[in-house]
Write a protein that holds these residues in place. Structure first.
Motif, PDB file in Angstrom:
ATOM      1  N   VAL A  45       0.861  -1.186   0.000  1.00 55.52           N
ATOM      2  CA  VAL A  45       0.000   0.000   0.000  1.00 55.52           C
ATOM      3  C   VAL A  45       0.897   1.236   0.000  1.00 55.52           C
ATOM      4  O   VAL A  45       1.789   1.352   0.856  1.00 55.52           O
ATOM      5  CB  VAL A  45      -0.938   0.028   1.232  1.00 55.52           C
ATOM      6  N   ARG A  46       0.690   2.115  -0.963  1.00 54.03           N
ATOM      7  CA  ARG A  46       1.419   3.385  -0.982  1.00 54.03           C
ATOM      8  C   ARG A  46       0.890   4.291   0.118  1.00 54.03           C
ATOM      9  O   ARG A  46      -0.314   4.570   0.185  1.00 54.03           O
ATOM     10  CB  ARG A  46       1.226   4.079  -2.326  1.00 54.03           C
ATOM     11  N   LYS A  47       1.758   4.747   0.999  1.00 57.00           N
ATOM     12  CA  LYS A  47       1.352   5.577   2.126  1.00 57.00           C
ATOM     13  C   LYS A  47       0.584   6.807   1.664  1.00 57.00           C
ATOM     14  O   LYS A  47      -0.424   7.201   2.271  1.00 57.00           O
ATOM     15  CB  LYS A  47       2.592   5.996   2.925  1.00 57.00           C
ATOM     16  N   GLU A  48       1.014   7.422   0.567  1.00 58.50           N
ATOM     17  CA  GLU A  48       0.381   8.643   0.072  1.00 58.50           C
ATOM     18  C   GLU A  48      -1.027   8.389  -0.449  1.00 58.50           C
ATOM     19  O   GLU A  48      -1.829   9.316  -0.576  1.00 58.50           O
ATOM     20  CB  GLU A  48       1.227   9.259  -1.044  1.00 58.50           C
ATOM     21  N   LYS A  49      -1.347   7.147  -0.764  1.00 62.10           N
ATOM     22  CA  LYS A  49      -2.663   6.809  -1.311  1.00 62.10           C
ATOM     23  C   LYS A  49      -3.582   6.157  -0.280  1.00 62.10           C
ATOM     24  O   LYS A  49      -4.718   5.814  -0.596  1.00 62.10           O
ATOM     25  CB  LYS A  49      -2.497   5.861  -2.508  1.00 62.10           C
ATOM     26  N   ASP A  50      -3.089   5.997   0.918  1.00 61.91           N
ATOM     27  CA  ASP A  50      -3.882   5.346   1.964  1.00 61.91           C
ATOM     28  C   ASP A  50      -4.979   6.294   2.451  1.00 61.91           C
ATOM     29  O   ASP A  50      -4.697   7.410   2.877  1.00 61.91           O
ATOM     30  CB  ASP A  50      -2.966   4.955   3.121  1.00 61.91           C
ATOM     31  N   THR A  51      -6.217   5.834   2.396  1.00 62.15           N
ATOM     32  CA  THR A  51      -7.355   6.642   2.848  1.00 62.15           C
ATOM     33  C   THR A  51      -8.051   6.014   4.059  1.00 62.15           C
ATOM     34  O   THR A  51      -9.223   6.253   4.312  1.00 62.15           O
ATOM     35  CB  THR A  51      -8.372   6.812   1.707  1.00 62.15           C
ATOM     36  N   GLY A  52      -7.301   5.186   4.792  1.00 62.25           N
ATOM     37  CA  GLY A  52      -7.849   4.593   6.010  1.00 62.25           C
ATOM     38  C   GLY A  52      -9.027   3.686   5.730  1.00 62.25           C
ATOM     39  O   GLY A  52      -8.977   2.830   4.840  1.00 62.25           O
ATOM     40  N   VAL A  53     -10.108   3.872   6.475  1.00 59.99           N
ATOM     41  CA  VAL A  53     -11.285   3.005   6.301  1.00 59.99           C
ATOM     42  C   VAL A  53     -11.940   3.198   4.942  1.00 59.99           C
ATOM     43  O   VAL A  53     -12.721   2.362   4.504  1.00 59.99           O
ATOM     44  CB  VAL A  53     -12.314   3.249   7.427  1.00 59.99           C
ATOM     45  N   LYS A  54     -11.638   4.278   4.248  1.00 57.21           N
ATOM     46  CA  LYS A  54     -12.208   4.525   2.926  1.00 57.21           C
ATOM     47  C   LYS A  54     -11.431   3.817   1.809  1.00 57.21           C
ATOM     48  O   LYS A  54     -11.854   3.844   0.657  1.00 57.21           O
ATOM     49  CB  LYS A  54     -12.251   6.032   2.639  1.00 57.21           C
ATOM     50  N   TYR A  55     -10.324   3.179   2.175  1.00 60.10           N
ATOM     51  CA  TYR A  55      -9.501   2.513   1.163  1.00 60.10           C
ATOM     52  C   TYR A  55     -10.249   1.365   0.496  1.00 60.10           C
ATOM     53  O   TYR A  55      -9.916   0.959  -0.621  1.00 60.10           O
ATOM     54  CB  TYR A  55      -8.209   2.005   1.817  1.00 60.10           C
ATOM     55  N   ASN A  56     -11.277   0.857   1.163  1.00 60.52           N
ATOM     56  CA  ASN A  56     -12.125  -0.179   0.586  1.00 60.52           C
ATOM     57  C   ASN A  56     -12.629   0.171  -0.808  1.00 60.52           C
ATOM     58  O   ASN A  56     -12.770  -0.688  -1.671  1.00 60.52           O
ATOM     59  CB  ASN A  56     -13.341  -0.410   1.491  1.00 60.52           C
ATOM     60  N   SER A  57     -12.928   1.430  -1.006  1.00 54.41           N
ATOM     61  CA  SER A  57     -13.523   1.878  -2.270  1.00 54.41           C
ATOM     62  C   SER A  57     -12.513   2.512  -3.208  1.00 54.41           C
ATOM     63  O   SER A  57     -12.884   2.962  -4.293  1.00 54.41           O
ATOM     64  CB  SER A  57     -14.642   2.887  -1.977  1.00 54.41           C
TER      65      SER A  57
END
Length: 573
Positions: free
Chosen positions: A214-226
């Motif tokens: 997972v790219r840290k800059e692209k991590d959206t937390g719980v929203k990463y599902n979508s």
């Protein structure tokens, strides 16, 4: 891993947080699973389409999770890992025994253990990229694994949380950006894991989604599902949750770096929110775009005669045995099922025959006589549970009297709101009425089934449950379902809440065994011991009955992933 039910009504697919060590020396992966379904696979016949076209997946419900940190349900794991992300290791895209073999994926080779199997080193392939063209590094893999320690992202496999040195104290990258010190990245292509306890099974554990980068800059937390940032052959074009997911090619995926995924379709459209009856009618009719469609879940009992009686339809039917067991699980922490004899009464009162008919019939499973399926015990069937398939009403009534409940009692059964989920619950309701046990049915949407049943404080007395081994041996089955030290206040997968000291102690003893044959025998013996405690009724050992359109080729059910169609190999003509 919890089971994805054939029509979205789970018997429970794997999602559980481990508190204690899951394995010591481990057991060798050398199981030969059952053969293919009703007809030879397209691969065996040499019928495969070329590159191109659109594959359509017809589904009743949304994914439970696609985020690799939280993805721990059979179909979701297979789909995500074959389309959107790569992991350090992965299972071969093949039917039968070949599909049980773990292969290097992001890694160039399988792991190199040292220090008595407490240190494992992996070297990443060169040329693997994210969807924006940036190179995947060991730090991206490290960060992806660190995410599973975040409190809000703990619905996925917990093996690495338990195994990694310092994992019991690490709070995840959002609270501790310094990272977990037991994951070392000496250079961009090398990653080293330091473990608290030795294991021979790390290659299998890393085939789960938790090792996806997972790219840290692209991590959206719980929203990463979508918003998965892809390293696989596809990327998300559109995701309207509960309605449609559209995948298109990831132009930065290089097939020369990937020996597992063929990625033949140009586009994959997952159509969600359809009724099971609609899906089956469309696939049986095999018209227009549906000729290039597959069912996300299995065929219902009502449709099975139409499928098997028509040779043209039967030719598009696949049913692989799996490493999954379906159960009816008691809440042993709540009356009346804190009483062993009350549990035994229900176990003998239920008609597993009626349940299997509602579930899909003989073609979707064999009656289970133990918790672990034969595929986990070298093909040997354990006859620990002796109730006849139709039940034993006389014995059940006697057990009710012994439990001090001669007039029966009222309980609530949790199921999903799908057609099959309701039919299965009604089969249980009807058969238990014969012994005076009155069953209220609590139907919940499949998308929230696991969060509902995984909250012990509010769980009902009876739950449809089940498990698929994370890899083919007892170490990835018995501890996850019956070790009471793994009970969690949220995301719990020890649904029975059984917490028996003798079982817990024996789990530790078996995990410490270094001889694979001795461990395999010991798991079977412990399975028999747990049957005597009756935390659940073993219902059926699963098969996955799937149907596909006439222009879908390369189809087989993957033996590890519940017999689901392997999207790594499928194509459209």
């Amino acid at each position: 891993m919890p089971i994805n039910d054939k029509l979205g009504s789970p018997a429970s697919e794997r999602r559980m947080v481990m508190k204690r060590s899951i394995t010591a020396a481990g057991a060798a992966l050398a199981m030969i699973l059952g053969g293919c379904g009703a007809s030879p696979t397209d691969q065996e016949n040499g019928r495969t389409g070329g590159r191109g076209g659109t594959l359509i997946v017809l589904a009743s419900a949304d994914f439970a999770n696609l985020d690799p940190a939280q993805n721990w349900t059979m179909r979701d794991v297979l789909f995500g890992g074959r389309t959107l992300y790569r992991t350090l290791t992965a299972y071969a895209a093949a039917p039968g025994s070949e599909g049980t073999k773990v292969r290097p994926d992001l890694a160039e080779e399988l792991g190199v253990p040292s220090g008595g199997n407490r240190t494992w080193t992996y070297k990443l392939r060169s040329g693997v990229k994210f969807e924006d063209g940036s190179v995947v590094t060991s730090k991206d893999v490290k960060y992806g694994i660190e995410r599973i320690f975040a409190a809000e992202l703990q619905e996925g496999p917990g093996y690495l949380r338990d195994l990694l040195v310092g994992g019991e104290k690490y709070a995840g990258p959002y609270k501790d950006p310094r990272g977990l010190q037991s994951i070392l990245t000496p250079d961009d292509r090398t990653i080293v894991f330091e473990l608290r306890k030795p294991t021979a099974d790390l290659d299998y554990i890393l085939a789960l989604p938790t090792s996806a980068p997972v790219r840290k800059e692209k991590d959206t937390g719980v929203k990463y599902n979508s918003a998965i940032f892809s390293t696989g052959p596809y990327k998300i074009e559109r995701y309207d949750r509960g309605k449609e997911l559209v995948l298109v090619r990831n132009s930065h995926w290089d097939p020369s770096t990937d020996s597992i995924r063929k990625a033949l379709p140009d586009r994959i459209e997952v159509k969600q929110g359809l009724s099971s009856a609609t899906i089956e009618q469309r696939l049986i009719a095999d018209q227009g775009r549906d000729q290039r469609a597959v069912a996300w879940a299995g065929i219902s009992a009502a449709s099975m005669p139409r499928v098997l009686s028509d040779p043209k339809v039967k030719d598009r039917y696949v049913a692989e045995p799996s490493i999954c067991t379906r159960m009816l699980t008691f809440n042993t922490a709540k009356p009346p099922f804190d009483n062993l004899m009350a549990r035994q009464a229900v176990a003998y009162g239920i008609s597993r025959e009626a349940y299997r008919t509602a579930h899909g019939g003989e073609g979707v499973g064999d009656f289970a006589t133990s918790f672990m399926p034969p595929s986990l015990t070298a093909g040997q069937k354990n006859e620990a549970f002796q109730a006849p398939p139709e039940g034993d009403v006389t014995k059940a009534r006697r057990l009710l009297a012994d439990a001090g409940k001669p007039e029966g009692f009222e309980i609530t059964l949790t199921t999903t709101s799908t057609d099959t989920g309701r039919a299965e619950a009604e089969a249980v309701q009807s058969s238990l009425a014969r012994i005076g046990v009155r069953v209220k049915i609590n139907s919940v949407d499949a998308s929230v089934f696991y969060s509902t049943t995984g909250t012990p404080a509010t769980a009902d007395e009876l739950v449809f449950d089940g498990w698929c081994a994370d890899w083919p041996n007892g170490a990835s089955f018995i501890p996850q379902k019956f070790d009471g030290r793994n009970i969690q206040p949220k995301g719990n997968r020890v649904i029975s809440q059984l917490n028996d000291p003798s079982v817990n102690k024996r789990v530790d003893e078996i995990l410490a065994l270094t001889d694979a044959n001795s461990a395999q025998k010991a798991w079977g013996e412990l399975d028999t011991q747990i049957i005597q405690l009756m935390p659940a009724v073993p219902l059926v050992w699963d098969k996955m009955p799937l149907l596909h359109g006439s222009k879908v080729t390369g189809v087989f059910g993957h033996p590890i992933w519940q017999g689901e169609i392997d999207y790594a190999a499928v194509s459209v003509a």
